[in-house]
Design a protein around this motif. Structure first.
Motif, PDB file in Angstrom:
ATOM      1  N   ALA A  16      29.503  14.449 -24.143  1.00 54.12           N
ATOM      2  CA  ALA A  16      29.354  14.713 -25.569  1.00 54.12           C
ATOM      3  C   ALA A  16      28.009  15.339 -25.932  1.00 54.12           C
ATOM      4  O   ALA A  16      27.833  15.793 -27.053  1.00 54.12           O
ATOM      5  CB  ALA A  16      29.551  13.422 -26.354  1.00 54.12           C
ATOM      6  N   ASP A  17      27.062  15.367 -25.013  1.00 53.61           N
ATOM      7  CA  ASP A  17      25.782  16.011 -25.277  1.00 53.61           C
ATOM      8  C   ASP A  17      25.994  17.521 -25.260  1.00 53.61           C
ATOM      9  O   ASP A  17      26.414  18.089 -24.250  1.00 53.61           O
ATOM     10  CB  ASP A  17      24.749  15.595 -24.224  1.00 53.61           C
ATOM     11  N   MET A  18      25.716  18.164 -26.377  1.00 55.49           N
ATOM     12  CA  MET A  18      25.967  19.603 -26.517  1.00 55.49           C
ATOM     13  C   MET A  18      25.170  20.457 -25.535  1.00 55.49           C
ATOM     14  O   MET A  18      25.577  21.552 -25.197  1.00 55.49           O
ATOM     15  CB  MET A  18      25.648  20.063 -27.938  1.00 55.49           C
ATOM     16  N   LEU A  19      24.046  19.951 -25.048  1.00 58.47           N
ATOM     17  CA  LEU A  19      23.224  20.717 -24.116  1.00 58.47           C
ATOM     18  C   LEU A  19      23.640  20.508 -22.662  1.00 58.47           C
ATOM     19  O   LEU A  19      23.134  21.168 -21.775  1.00 58.47           O
ATOM     20  CB  LEU A  19      21.748  20.337 -24.282  1.00 58.47           C
ATOM     21  N   CYS A  20      24.554  19.596 -22.409  1.00 59.76           N
ATOM     22  CA  CYS A  20      24.948  19.271 -21.044  1.00 59.76           C
ATOM     23  C   CYS A  20      26.225  20.015 -20.633  1.00 59.76           C
ATOM     24  O   CYS A  20      26.179  20.941 -19.846  1.00 59.76           O
ATOM     25  CB  CYS A  20      25.149  17.762 -20.901  1.00 59.76           C
ATOM     26  N   GLY A  21      27.363  19.580 -21.130  1.00 57.95           N
ATOM     27  CA  GLY A  21      28.616  20.258 -20.818  1.00 57.95           C
ATOM     28  C   GLY A  21      29.272  19.860 -19.509  1.00 57.95           C
ATOM     29  O   GLY A  21      30.245  20.479 -19.096  1.00 57.95           O
ATOM     30  N   ASN A  22      28.751  18.840 -18.811  1.00 54.29           N
ATOM     31  CA  ASN A  22      29.380  18.392 -17.562  1.00 54.29           C
ATOM     32  C   ASN A  22      30.768  17.818 -17.824  1.00 54.29           C
ATOM     33  O   ASN A  22      31.004  17.205 -18.856  1.00 54.29           O
ATOM     34  CB  ASN A  22      28.533  17.301 -16.887  1.00 54.29           C
ATOM     35  N   TRP A  23      31.672  17.998 -16.863  1.00 51.17           N
ATOM     36  CA  TRP A  23      33.008  17.422 -16.932  1.00 51.17           C
ATOM     37  C   TRP A  23      33.103  16.284 -15.923  1.00 51.17           C
ATOM     38  O   TRP A  23      32.476  16.324 -14.872  1.00 51.17           O
ATOM     39  CB  TRP A  23      34.069  18.475 -16.592  1.00 51.17           C
ATOM     40  N   GLU A  24      33.886  15.271 -16.229  1.00 52.33           N
ATOM     41  CA  GLU A  24      34.123  14.180 -15.293  1.00 52.33           C
ATOM     42  C   GLU A  24      34.797  14.731 -14.045  1.00 52.33           C
ATOM     43  O   GLU A  24      35.575  15.678 -14.117  1.00 52.33           O
ATOM     44  CB  GLU A  24      35.065  13.134 -15.903  1.00 52.33           C
ATOM     45  N   PHE A  30      32.850   8.746 -17.169  1.00 54.02           N
ATOM     46  CA  PHE A  30      31.724   8.705 -18.097  1.00 54.02           C
ATOM     47  C   PHE A  30      31.779   7.450 -18.962  1.00 54.02           C
ATOM     48  O   PHE A  30      32.840   6.944 -19.282  1.00 54.02           O
ATOM     49  CB  PHE A  30      31.729   9.926 -19.009  1.00 54.02           C
ATOM     50  N   ALA A  31      30.593   6.983 -19.374  1.00 57.64           N
ATOM     51  CA  ALA A  31      30.490   5.827 -20.263  1.00 57.64           C
ATOM     52  C   ALA A  31      30.676   6.278 -21.713  1.00 57.64           C
ATOM     53  O   ALA A  31      30.249   7.369 -22.096  1.00 57.64           O
ATOM     54  CB  ALA A  31      29.134   5.172 -20.099  1.00 57.64           C
ATOM     55  N   LYS A  32      31.297   5.416 -22.518  1.00 62.40           N
ATOM     56  CA  LYS A  32      31.509   5.703 -23.936  1.00 62.40           C
ATOM     57  C   LYS A  32      30.401   5.081 -24.766  1.00 62.40           C
ATOM     58  O   LYS A  32      29.785   4.092 -24.359  1.00 62.40           O
ATOM     59  CB  LYS A  32      32.830   5.100 -24.404  1.00 62.40           C
ATOM     60  N   CYS A  42      27.669  11.522 -19.595  1.00 64.37           N
ATOM     61  CA  CYS A  42      27.590  11.496 -18.132  1.00 64.37           C
ATOM     62  C   CYS A  42      26.421  10.659 -17.648  1.00 64.37           C
ATOM     63  O   CYS A  42      26.398  10.246 -16.498  1.00 64.37           O
ATOM     64  CB  CYS A  42      27.512  12.910 -17.568  1.00 64.37           C
ATOM     65  N   GLY A  43      25.456  10.389 -18.508  1.00 66.62           N
ATOM     66  CA  GLY A  43      24.307   9.583 -18.098  1.00 66.62           C
ATOM     67  C   GLY A  43      23.459   9.159 -19.276  1.00 66.62           C
ATOM     68  O   GLY A  43      23.649   9.597 -20.416  1.00 66.62           O
ATOM     69  N   LYS A  44      22.501   8.292 -19.005  1.00 67.85           N
ATOM     70  CA  LYS A  44      21.623   7.752 -20.037  1.00 67.85           C
ATOM     71  C   LYS A  44      20.786   8.842 -20.702  1.00 67.85           C
ATOM     72  O   LYS A  44      20.536   8.794 -21.907  1.00 67.85           O
ATOM     73  CB  LYS A  44      20.711   6.700 -19.403  1.00 67.85           C
ATOM     74  N   LYS A  45      20.355   9.827 -19.949  1.00 68.48           N
ATOM     75  CA  LYS A  45      19.545  10.918 -20.500  1.00 68.48           C
ATOM     76  C   LYS A  45      20.317  11.677 -21.580  1.00 68.48           C
ATOM     77  O   LYS A  45      19.796  11.933 -22.660  1.00 68.48           O
ATOM     78  CB  LYS A  45      19.123  11.869 -19.376  1.00 68.48           C
ATOM     79  N   CYS A  46      21.565  11.994 -21.287  1.00 67.93           N
ATOM     80  CA  CYS A  46      22.397  12.714 -22.255  1.00 67.93           C
ATOM     81  C   CYS A  46      22.692  11.851 -23.481  1.00 67.93           C
ATOM     82  O   CYS A  46      22.679  12.328 -24.609  1.00 67.93           O
ATOM     83  CB  CYS A  46      23.706  13.166 -21.610  1.00 67.93           C
ATOM     84  N   GLN A  47      22.948  10.587 -23.256  1.00 69.06           N
ATOM     85  CA  GLN A  47      23.249   9.680 -24.358  1.00 69.06           C
ATOM     86  C   GLN A  47      22.043   9.558 -25.292  1.00 69.06           C
ATOM     87  O   GLN A  47      22.190   9.625 -26.511  1.00 69.06           O
ATOM     88  CB  GLN A  47      23.635   8.311 -23.827  1.00 69.06           C
ATOM     89  N   VAL A  54      21.887  14.098 -32.881  1.00 76.86           N
ATOM     90  CA  VAL A  54      23.106  14.299 -33.667  1.00 76.86           C
ATOM     91  C   VAL A  54      23.953  13.045 -33.859  1.00 76.86           C
ATOM     92  O   VAL A  54      24.318  12.698 -34.974  1.00 76.86           O
ATOM     93  CB  VAL A  54      24.004  15.376 -32.990  1.00 76.86           C
ATOM     94  N   HIS A  55      24.263  12.375 -32.786  1.00 79.50           N
ATOM     95  CA  HIS A  55      25.318  11.354 -32.804  1.00 79.50           C
ATOM     96  C   HIS A  55      25.050  10.188 -33.761  1.00 79.50           C
ATOM     97  O   HIS A  55      25.976   9.684 -34.388  1.00 79.50           O
ATOM     98  CB  HIS A  55      25.570  10.817 -31.387  1.00 79.50           C
ATOM     99  N   ARG A  56      23.803   9.786 -33.930  1.00 79.86           N
ATOM    100  CA  ARG A  56      23.507   8.631 -34.785  1.00 79.86           C
ATOM    101  C   ARG A  56      23.902   8.851 -36.239  1.00 79.86           C
ATOM    102  O   ARG A  56      24.173   7.898 -36.961  1.00 79.86           O
ATOM    103  CB  ARG A  56      22.040   8.243 -34.694  1.00 79.86           C
TER     104      ARG A  56
END
Length: 64
Positions: A16-24, A30-32, A42-47, A54-56
């Motif tokens: 969900a991080d717009m700068l990442c774009g990795n797919w499972e 991935f953690a929700k 995909c990871g704590k850094k992206c979260q 944005v997400h908050r």
């Protein structure tokens, strides 16, 4: 892209991080977000980055 799901990829999701774009590489890898349970990361850094930028602002507690 918080809810983006690749049906042609077997139902795997994109980070969900717009700068990442990795797919499972496998479904449910991935953690929700623990609050809304909609965004997948995909990871704590992206979260952390997505939460700060944005997400908050759009995240709301899931109704049971």
């Amino acid at each position: 892209n918080a809810c983006r799901k690749g049906l042609r990829r077997g139902g795997i999701r994109q980070c969900a991080d717009m700068l990442c774009g990795n797919w499972e590489s496998a479904p449910r890898e991935f953690a929700k977000c623990r609050r809304c349970r909609k965004a997948n990361y995909c990871g704590k850094k992206c979260q952390s980055r997505a939460w700060a930028e944005v997400h908050r602002f759009g995240c709301s507690a899931r109704e049971e």
